[in-house]
Design a protein around this motif. Structure first.
Motif, PDB file in Angstrom:
ATOM      1  N   LEU A 159       0.810  -1.262   0.033  1.00  0.00           N
ATOM      2  CA  LEU A 159       0.088   0.111  -0.010  1.00  0.00           C
ATOM      3  C   LEU A 159       0.807   1.164  -0.061  1.00  0.00           C
ATOM      4  CD1 LEU A 159      -2.633   1.826   0.718  1.00  0.00           C
ATOM      5  CD2 LEU A 159      -2.118   1.125   3.170  1.00  0.00           C
ATOM      6  N   GLU A 160       0.525   2.195  -1.006  1.00  0.00           N
ATOM      7  CA  GLU A 160       1.210   3.434  -0.863  1.00  0.00           C
ATOM      8  C   GLU A 160       0.153   4.543  -0.870  1.00  0.00           C
ATOM      9  OE1 GLU A 160       5.015   4.049  -3.272  1.00  0.00           O
ATOM     10  OE2 GLU A 160       4.174   2.306  -4.159  1.00  0.00           O
ATOM     11  N   ILE A 161       0.595   5.657  -0.160  1.00  0.00           N
ATOM     12  CA  ILE A 161      -0.200   6.752  -0.003  1.00  0.00           C
ATOM     13  C   ILE A 161       0.712   8.058  -1.144  1.00  0.00           C
ATOM     14  CG2 ILE A 161      -1.239   8.804   1.057  1.00  0.00           C
ATOM     15  CD1 ILE A 161      -2.796   6.224   1.222  1.00  0.00           C
ATOM     16  N   ILE A 162       0.235   8.301  -2.013  1.00  0.00           N
ATOM     17  CA  ILE A 162       1.094   9.150  -2.730  1.00  0.00           C
ATOM     18  C   ILE A 162       0.455  10.511  -2.834  1.00  0.00           C
ATOM     19  CG2 ILE A 162       1.466   9.885  -5.390  1.00  0.00           C
ATOM     20  CD1 ILE A 162       0.947   6.893  -6.026  1.00  0.00           C
ATOM     21  N   ARG A 163       1.536  11.396  -2.531  1.00  0.00           N
ATOM     22  CA  ARG A 163       1.135  12.926  -2.291  1.00  0.00           C
ATOM     23  C   ARG A 163       1.130  13.814  -3.528  1.00  0.00           C
ATOM     24  NH1 ARG A 163       4.928  16.306   1.607  1.00  0.00           N
ATOM     25  NH2 ARG A 163       6.025  16.423  -0.380  1.00  0.00           N
ATOM     26  N   SER A 164       0.179  14.710  -3.791  1.00  0.00           N
ATOM     27  CA  SER A 164       0.245  15.474  -5.026  1.00  0.00           C
ATOM     28  C   SER A 164       1.308  16.683  -4.849  1.00  0.00           C
ATOM     29  CB  SER A 164      -0.933  16.222  -5.253  1.00  0.00           C
ATOM     30  OG  SER A 164      -1.257  17.076  -4.060  1.00  0.00           O
ATOM     31  N   GLU A 165       1.541  17.386  -5.714  1.00  0.00           N
ATOM     32  CA  GLU A 165       2.298  18.592  -5.696  1.00  0.00           C
ATOM     33  C   GLU A 165       1.483  19.823  -4.885  1.00  0.00           C
ATOM     34  OE1 GLU A 165       3.236  19.822  -9.518  1.00  0.00           O
ATOM     35  OE2 GLU A 165       4.902  18.346  -9.873  1.00  0.00           O
ATOM     36  N   PRO A 166       2.219  20.684  -4.342  1.00  0.00           N
ATOM     37  CA  PRO A 166       1.293  21.600  -3.461  1.00  0.00           C
ATOM     38  C   PRO A 166       0.241  22.407  -4.117  1.00  0.00           C
ATOM     39  CG  PRO A 166       3.709  22.053  -3.731  1.00  0.00           C
ATOM     40  CD  PRO A 166       3.579  20.926  -4.147  1.00  0.00           C
ATOM     41  N   MET A 167      -0.956  22.513  -3.585  1.00  0.00           N
ATOM     42  CA  MET A 167      -1.766  23.499  -4.445  1.00  0.00           C
ATOM     43  C   MET A 167      -2.066  24.505  -3.348  1.00  0.00           C
ATOM     44  SD  MET A 167      -4.616  20.315  -5.520  1.00  0.00           S
ATOM     45  CE  MET A 167      -4.494  19.558  -3.762  1.00  0.00           C
ATOM     46  N   ASN A 203      -1.181  28.901   2.791  1.00  0.00           N
ATOM     47  CA  ASN A 203      -2.387  28.280   2.368  1.00  0.00           C
ATOM     48  C   ASN A 203      -2.168  27.212   1.333  1.00  0.00           C
ATOM     49  OD1 ASN A 203      -4.205  30.059   4.201  1.00  0.00           O
ATOM     50  ND2 ASN A 203      -4.069  31.448   2.464  1.00  0.00           N
ATOM     51  N   VAL A 204      -1.383  26.368   1.765  1.00  0.00           N
ATOM     52  CA  VAL A 204      -1.034  25.350   0.934  1.00  0.00           C
ATOM     53  C   VAL A 204      -1.720  23.947   1.260  1.00  0.00           C
ATOM     54  CG1 VAL A 204       1.027  23.890   0.009  1.00  0.00           C
ATOM     55  CG2 VAL A 204       1.158  26.287   0.522  1.00  0.00           C
ATOM     56  N   GLU A 205      -2.115  23.063   0.241  1.00  0.00           N
ATOM     57  CA  GLU A 205      -3.034  21.872   0.392  1.00  0.00           C
ATOM     58  C   GLU A 205      -2.396  20.862  -0.301  1.00  0.00           C
ATOM     59  OE1 GLU A 205      -7.430  22.526   1.781  1.00  0.00           O
ATOM     60  OE2 GLU A 205      -7.115  23.606  -0.213  1.00  0.00           O
ATOM     61  N   TYR A 206      -2.527  19.582  -0.080  1.00  0.00           N
ATOM     62  CA  TYR A 206      -1.970  18.605  -0.742  1.00  0.00           C
ATOM     63  C   TYR A 206      -3.152  17.384  -0.921  1.00  0.00           C
ATOM     64  CZ  TYR A 206       2.633  20.001   0.322  1.00  0.00           C
ATOM     65  OH  TYR A 206       3.832  20.651   0.574  1.00  0.00           O
ATOM     66  N   GLU A 207      -3.155  16.894  -1.922  1.00  0.00           N
ATOM     67  CA  GLU A 207      -4.122  15.801  -2.359  1.00  0.00           C
ATOM     68  C   GLU A 207      -3.212  14.285  -2.098  1.00  0.00           C
ATOM     69  OE1 GLU A 207      -7.068  14.628  -5.674  1.00  0.00           O
ATOM     70  OE2 GLU A 207      -5.657  16.155  -5.940  1.00  0.00           O
ATOM     71  N   PHE A 208      -4.018  13.467  -1.522  1.00  0.00           N
ATOM     72  CA  PHE A 208      -3.384  12.181  -1.163  1.00  0.00           C
ATOM     73  C   PHE A 208      -4.326  11.196  -1.868  1.00  0.00           C
ATOM     74  CE2 PHE A 208      -2.523  14.832   2.510  1.00  0.00           C
ATOM     75  CZ  PHE A 208      -1.086  14.820   2.244  1.00  0.00           C
ATOM     76  N   PHE A 209      -3.353   9.815  -2.562  1.00  0.00           N
ATOM     77  CA  PHE A 209      -4.139   9.083  -3.539  1.00  0.00           C
ATOM     78  C   PHE A 209      -3.674   7.822  -2.759  1.00  0.00           C
ATOM     79  CE2 PHE A 209      -3.841   6.173  -7.148  1.00  0.00           C
ATOM     80  CZ  PHE A 209      -5.269   6.400  -7.630  1.00  0.00           C
ATOM     81  N   ARG A 210      -4.649   6.972  -2.852  1.00  0.00           N
ATOM     82  CA  ARG A 210      -4.055   5.505  -2.287  1.00  0.00           C
ATOM     83  C   ARG A 210      -3.887   4.647  -3.636  1.00  0.00           C
ATOM     84  NH1 ARG A 210      -5.850   1.395   2.002  1.00  0.00           N
ATOM     85  NH2 ARG A 210      -5.689  -0.601   0.904  1.00  0.00           N
TER      86      ARG A 210
END
Length: 227
Positions: free
Chosen positions: A73-81, A86-93
């Motif tokens: 299992l990996e949780i992949i982090r997006s580039e900063p948005m 006020n920076v956010e990240y998106e995480f994908f399984r």
């Protein structure tokens, strides 16, 4: 945790967005009738709730004794948005999709790769696996690997022989501090996983291949979600 853009890990997947209230098809393209199975296990990863803590990855490794250097299992982090502060990240399984029409099962020359007909879980008979890597090569999700100790194919099996065998939820689900993961039986209309899919917009990846994946994602809702 590797940073990559949403486009990188969804590009080419042909993500299918299912709007709230959409009925999930109960007939696979290969003619498999889900009603014939006692259980059809599935999982939902809520990207709006995931904080990328990787507790799920650590729990999976510990419970299933996964060696360093490989991962089920990996949780992949997006580039900063956004812009600081006020920076956010998106995480994908990224993990096995437990496809109803699993290519890895079709190409296995020894019958080692199989679908548990009682639960729909895709798994590997280690005593039958010869390490030919056909399943690794054909998996469109790139989630299989050769176990460095056993020298056989390995991947997520929803903790079928560990937590599930003990009547518990998969290790990743139990360890998630934000309840971003929901696991259960898609054949049970009262189950939490069915309710989650019905109540939210969800997508599955590479559905155009006819694999009928059983891993659903609730989209983050920000950034680009097109293939």
């Amino acid at each position: 945790m590797t940073a990559c853009s949403r486009r990188n890990f969804v590009s080419g997947m042909g993500a299918l967005i299912l709007t709230t209230g959409t009925t999930v098809s109960l007939m696979a393209q290969g003619g498999t009738n889900y009603a014939d199975k006692t259980i059809r296990y599935a999982m939902v990863h809520d990207e709006t709730a995931c904080i990328g803590c990787t507790a799920c990855m650590d729990a999976c490794r510990e419970v299933n004794q996964v060696p360093e250097g490989v991962s089920r299992l990996e949780i992949i982090r997006s580039e900063p948005m956004g812009e600081f502060p006020n920076v956010e990240y998106e995480f994908f399984r990224q993990s096995c999709q437990h496809c109803t029409n699993a290519p890895c099962v079709s190409v296995c020359p020894t019958g080692a790769s199989f679908i548990d007909r009682k639960t729909g879980i895709v798994d590997v008979h280690k005593d039958l696996c010869v390490g030919c890597q056909y399943c690794v090569a054909v998996c469109p999700y790139r989630v299989r690997f050769i176990h460095p100790i056993h020298k056989t194919a390995d991947k997520c099996n929803f903790c079928r022989d560990t937590n599930l065998a003990q009547g518990k939820q998969p290790a990743c689900v139990e360890s998630c501090p934000t309840n971003a993961l929901t696991f259960g039986d898609m054949n049970d209309p009262t189950s939490a996983v069915v309710q989650k899919v019905r109540a939210n917009p969800v997508y599955r990846t590479k559905v155009q291949l006819g694999t009928e994946p059983n891993l659903y994602h609730i989209p983050f809702g920000k950034g680009e979600h097109r293939s």
